[in-house]
Design a protein around this motif. Structure first.
Motif, PDB file in Angstrom:
ATOM      1  N   LEU A  75      33.346  43.001  22.763  1.00 20.34           N
ATOM      2  CA  LEU A  75      31.914  43.216  22.560  1.00 20.34           C
ATOM      3  C   LEU A  75      31.605  43.839  21.197  1.00 20.34           C
ATOM      4  CD1 LEU A  75      30.964  44.410  26.148  1.00 20.34           C
ATOM      5  CD2 LEU A  75      30.493  42.203  25.087  1.00 20.34           C
ATOM      6  N   PHE A  98      40.515  46.286  24.587  1.00 17.99           N
ATOM      7  CA  PHE A  98      39.379  47.030  25.145  1.00 17.99           C
ATOM      8  C   PHE A  98      39.369  47.007  26.668  1.00 17.99           C
ATOM      9  CE2 PHE A  98      34.949  46.822  26.517  1.00 17.99           C
ATOM     10  CZ  PHE A  98      34.788  45.543  27.014  1.00 17.99           C
ATOM     11  N   LEU A 149      40.333  50.103  29.739  1.00 19.77           N
ATOM     12  CA  LEU A 149      39.450  50.554  30.824  1.00 19.77           C
ATOM     13  C   LEU A 149      40.272  50.981  32.049  1.00 19.77           C
ATOM     14  CD1 LEU A 149      36.827  47.614  30.790  1.00 19.77           C
ATOM     15  CD2 LEU A 149      36.479  49.926  29.883  1.00 19.77           C
ATOM     16  N   VAL A 165      45.162  45.412  39.588  1.00 22.88           N
ATOM     17  CA  VAL A 165      43.829  45.848  39.128  1.00 22.88           C
ATOM     18  C   VAL A 165      42.857  44.680  39.262  1.00 22.88           C
ATOM     19  CG1 VAL A 165      42.481  46.487  37.095  1.00 22.88           C
ATOM     20  CG2 VAL A 165      44.664  47.639  37.573  1.00 22.88           C
ATOM     21  N   PHE A 166      41.762  44.938  39.966  1.00 23.04           N
ATOM     22  CA  PHE A 166      40.697  43.941  40.069  1.00 23.04           C
ATOM     23  C   PHE A 166      39.441  44.495  39.404  1.00 23.04           C
ATOM     24  CE2 PHE A 166      43.442  43.176  43.799  1.00 23.04           C
ATOM     25  CZ  PHE A 166      43.878  41.900  43.465  1.00 23.04           C
ATOM     26  N   PHE A 167      38.668  43.579  38.838  1.00 18.87           N
ATOM     27  CA  PHE A 167      37.491  43.967  38.063  1.00 18.87           C
ATOM     28  C   PHE A 167      36.206  43.628  38.807  1.00 18.87           C
ATOM     29  CE2 PHE A 167      40.790  43.196  34.857  1.00 18.87           C
ATOM     30  CZ  PHE A 167      40.742  44.403  34.177  1.00 18.87           C
ATOM     31  N   ASP A 168      35.208  44.467  38.581  1.00 21.80           N
ATOM     32  CA  ASP A 168      33.849  44.151  39.013  1.00 21.80           C
ATOM     33  C   ASP A 168      33.212  43.334  37.893  1.00 21.80           C
ATOM     34  OD1 ASP A 168      31.197  44.028  39.581  1.00 21.80           O
ATOM     35  OD2 ASP A 168      30.876  46.205  39.637  1.00 21.80           O
ATOM     36  N   CYS A 169      33.120  42.030  38.152  1.00 20.52           N
ATOM     37  CA  CYS A 169      32.601  41.091  37.152  1.00 20.52           C
ATOM     38  C   CYS A 169      31.188  40.647  37.523  1.00 20.52           C
ATOM     39  CB  CYS A 169      33.557  39.900  37.086  1.00 20.52           C
ATOM     40  SG  CYS A 169      33.165  38.653  35.876  1.00 20.52           S
ATOM     41  N   GLY A 170      30.593  41.298  38.543  1.00 22.27           N
ATOM     42  CA  GLY A 170      29.302  40.838  39.064  1.00 22.27           C
ATOM     43  C   GLY A 170      29.564  40.132  40.371  1.00 22.27           C
ATOM     44  N   LEU A 171      29.346  38.821  40.382  1.00 28.39           N
ATOM     45  CA  LEU A 171      29.615  38.079  41.615  1.00 28.39           C
ATOM     46  C   LEU A 171      31.111  37.867  41.817  1.00 28.39           C
ATOM     47  CD1 LEU A 171      26.908  35.366  42.083  1.00 28.39           C
ATOM     48  CD2 LEU A 171      27.871  36.823  43.833  1.00 28.39           C
ATOM     49  N   ARG A 222      24.087  41.218  37.235  1.00 30.65           N
ATOM     50  CA  ARG A 222      24.881  41.764  38.341  1.00 30.65           C
ATOM     51  C   ARG A 222      24.036  41.708  39.601  1.00 30.65           C
ATOM     52  NH1 ARG A 222      30.122  43.529  36.267  1.00 30.65           N
ATOM     53  NH2 ARG A 222      29.838  43.170  34.047  1.00 30.65           N
ATOM     54  N   LEU A 268      37.165  48.758  42.263  1.00 29.26           N
ATOM     55  CA  LEU A 268      37.159  47.763  41.194  1.00 29.26           C
ATOM     56  C   LEU A 268      36.743  48.441  39.887  1.00 29.26           C
ATOM     57  CD1 LEU A 268      37.431  45.873  43.597  1.00 29.26           C
ATOM     58  CD2 LEU A 268      35.665  44.430  42.611  1.00 29.26           C
ATOM     59  N   ILE A 269      37.250  47.925  38.792  1.00 29.39           N
ATOM     60  CA  ILE A 269      36.916  48.474  37.476  1.00 29.39           C
ATOM     61  C   ILE A 269      35.821  47.623  36.848  1.00 29.39           C
ATOM     62  CG2 ILE A 269      37.820  48.851  35.141  1.00 29.39           C
ATOM     63  CD1 ILE A 269      40.497  49.582  36.555  1.00 29.39           C
ATOM     64  N   TYR A 270      34.750  48.297  36.449  1.00 32.49           N
ATOM     65  CA  TYR A 270      33.601  47.572  35.892  1.00 32.49           C
ATOM     66  C   TYR A 270      34.010  46.863  34.605  1.00 32.49           C
ATOM     67  CZ  TYR A 270      28.843  46.677  34.281  1.00 32.49           C
ATOM     68  OH  TYR A 270      27.688  46.084  33.853  1.00 32.49           O
ATOM     69  N   LEU A 271      33.764  45.566  34.583  1.00 33.21           N
ATOM     70  CA  LEU A 271      34.165  44.755  33.425  1.00 33.21           C
ATOM     71  C   LEU A 271      32.915  44.273  32.697  1.00 33.21           C
ATOM     72  CD1 LEU A 271      36.497  43.236  31.919  1.00 33.21           C
ATOM     73  CD2 LEU A 271      36.026  41.311  33.440  1.00 33.21           C
ATOM     74  N   PRO A 272      32.642  44.799  31.500  1.00 33.93           N
ATOM     75  CA  PRO A 272      31.535  44.230  30.714  1.00 33.93           C
ATOM     76  C   PRO A 272      31.868  42.772  30.391  1.00 33.93           C
ATOM     77  CG  PRO A 272      32.319  46.311  29.778  1.00 33.93           C
ATOM     78  CD  PRO A 272      33.327  45.882  30.795  1.00 33.93           C
ATOM     79  N   HIS A 273      30.850  41.926  30.347  1.00 33.53           N
ATOM     80  CA  HIS A 273      31.107  40.505  30.113  1.00 33.53           C
ATOM     81  C   HIS A 273      31.372  40.246  28.633  1.00 33.53           C
ATOM     82  CE1 HIS A 273      28.768  39.445  34.026  1.00 33.53           C
ATOM     83  NE2 HIS A 273      29.992  39.879  34.257  1.00 33.53           N
TER      84      HIS A 273
END
Lengths: 191, 234
Positions: free
Chosen positions: A109, A147, A151, A185-191, B9, B35-40
């Motif tokens: 980003l 990056f 995290l 490790v799993f990510f919160d990617c939205g859906l 989201r 879960l680890i928050y992943l910025p897009h």
């Protein structure tokens, strides 16, 4: 008022009926350039039992670090022979295997380059929504400043980094552990 | 650098949790850690597209894949695929799979003692059109028993798999049928807290697309995550 995204539901145990046609476990067969890698592994549940009804989907850039997608505006070559998409079901022992190209670096980003990585969705019976994770590469000096890896607490980062299989050139091992002390490790990617 | 607009989201109540003990298979498969928050990044706002050779234009009719007609009630399932702002998802792949009219999947692990139908495989795919519309011809699937708990039955449903424009918009869901008496008892359907969100998984009976003397219509619109209006500097 804006709408809400439709609710996710599990793929269930019988997804192969609908998802096998688009199976893609060899991303290089059309002749993509770059360093070939074969990544194999196994999916395990919280009891350490293999998950024989899971399916992975992968998405990655080509060897130049360019995605075959209009949102990628980088001035880098696209290869018609490399789509960057794979879909790999697990077998009766929860094992999966695919052959691809080690991707090049893509920006984060802030415009800095991320370490080479493959993004992964995991679907399975018992997963009401997909799990999102990433595969990174071993012996890759750019991992240290990545990056996304940063995290993650250091003790868990290794779950995202494939391991070399000794004596086999280009062969990597990467497991998915859905639950437990060595959970991926799993990510919160939205859906 | 180009700017990257991330994808929206979801409101958490409108999506199921990973752990939903009433659906027993989640107990050993849901992650235990946060879960680890992943910025897009560019990796998440891009994704595969499927056109041309990947698509069989006949695959939208699940009743024409064999020499004979499948048994059961012929139906038309159609709708629109859009983002939260109602913008159509154009030329986007949809895959579907389902049980036959007797509630049996053509799958080696389906042990239900209902008959297979030699004229029904139960899979199809299509692309949305320029307005985000899609249309399948199929057979109304049957309900079927499963081993989740005593006398457990899944309500009739069709599995839908959608990609949208990016990795971040990927969705797999299930479409249900209006008035199904099994819905209140189904732990998969009821895993999501928000009642309105659940109810949007239930198709609507659709007179407009019902074909006289041929097939009943059901309407199922699907919303995928769309991009935020405000790009983030990258």
């Amino acid at each position: 008022m804006s709408r809400q995204a439709t609710t996710s539901q599990t793929v269930g145990p019988f997804f192969s009926i609908g998802m096998t046609r688009m199976k893609r476990d060899d991303l290089v067969s059309a002749g993509a350039s770059g360093e070939r890698v074969t990544i194999s592994g196994q999916v395990f549940d919280g009891d350490g039992k293999p998950v024989s009804d899971a399916i992975l989907e992968i998405w990655q850039a080509n060897t130049y670090g360019k995605y075959a997608h209009p949102a990628d505006q980088q001035d880098k070559p696209v290869e018609a022979s490399f789509s960057g998409y794979g879909r790999i079901p697990t077998d009766d022992e929860g094992k999966f295997r695919f052959t691809t190209i080690k991707p090049g670096q893509v920006p984060d980003l802030e415009g800095k380059l991320q370490a080479p990585h493959i993004v992964v969705s995991v679907f399975a019976r018992g997963l009401l929504r997909r799990l999102v994770t990433r595969i990174y590469f071993p012996d890759e000096p750019t991992n240290a400043a990545d990056f996304v890896l940063n995290l993650v607490e250091p003790s868990r980062r290794e779950t995202l980094i494939a391991k070399m299989i000794a004596g086999v050139n280009g062969a990597l091992k990467w497991d998915v552990i859905l639950q437990g002390s060595s959970e991926t490790v799993f990510f919160d990617c939205g859906l | 650098m180009a700017k990257i607009a991330p994808y929206r989201r979801p409101n958490p109540d409108t999506q199921p949790p990973y752990l939903h003990p009433a659906y027993v298979s989640t107990i050993k498969r849901a992650p235990a850690k946060s879960l680890i928050y992943l910025p897009h990044t560019l990796s998440e706002v891009t994704g595969p597209s499927f056109t041309g050779a990947a698509i069989d234009v006949k695959a939208c009719d699940l009743t024409r894949q064999h020499s004979g007609n499948p048994l059961g009630e012929r139906i038309i399932v159609s709708g629109r695929v859009m983002d939260e702002e109602g913008r159509p998802l154009r030329h986007s792949l949809i895959e579907v799979w389902q049980a036959n009219a007797a509630g049996r999947y053509l799958h080696k692990r389906d042990q239900h003692n209902a008959p297979l139908d030699p004229n029904f495989t139960g899979c199809g795919h299509t692309l949305t059109d320029a307005e985000g519309r899609y249309r399948f011809v199929t057979i109304r699937p049957g309900a079927y028993p499963w081993g989740n708990h005593h006398n457990a039955w899944r309500p009739a449903h069709i599995h839908f798999s959608l990609f949208g424009a990016a990795f971040a918009s990927r969705l797999v869901t299930q479409m249900y049928f209006p008035g199904d008496p099994l819905l209140p008892f189904d732990p998969v359907f009821n895993s999501t807290a928000d009642e309105n969100a659940r109810n949007r998984l239930i198709s609507l009976f659709d007179w407009e697309n019902t074909i006289p003397s041929q097939a009943l219509g059901f309407k199922f619109d699907i919303v995928l995550s769309g991009r935020e209006a405000t790009p983030m500097e990258t």
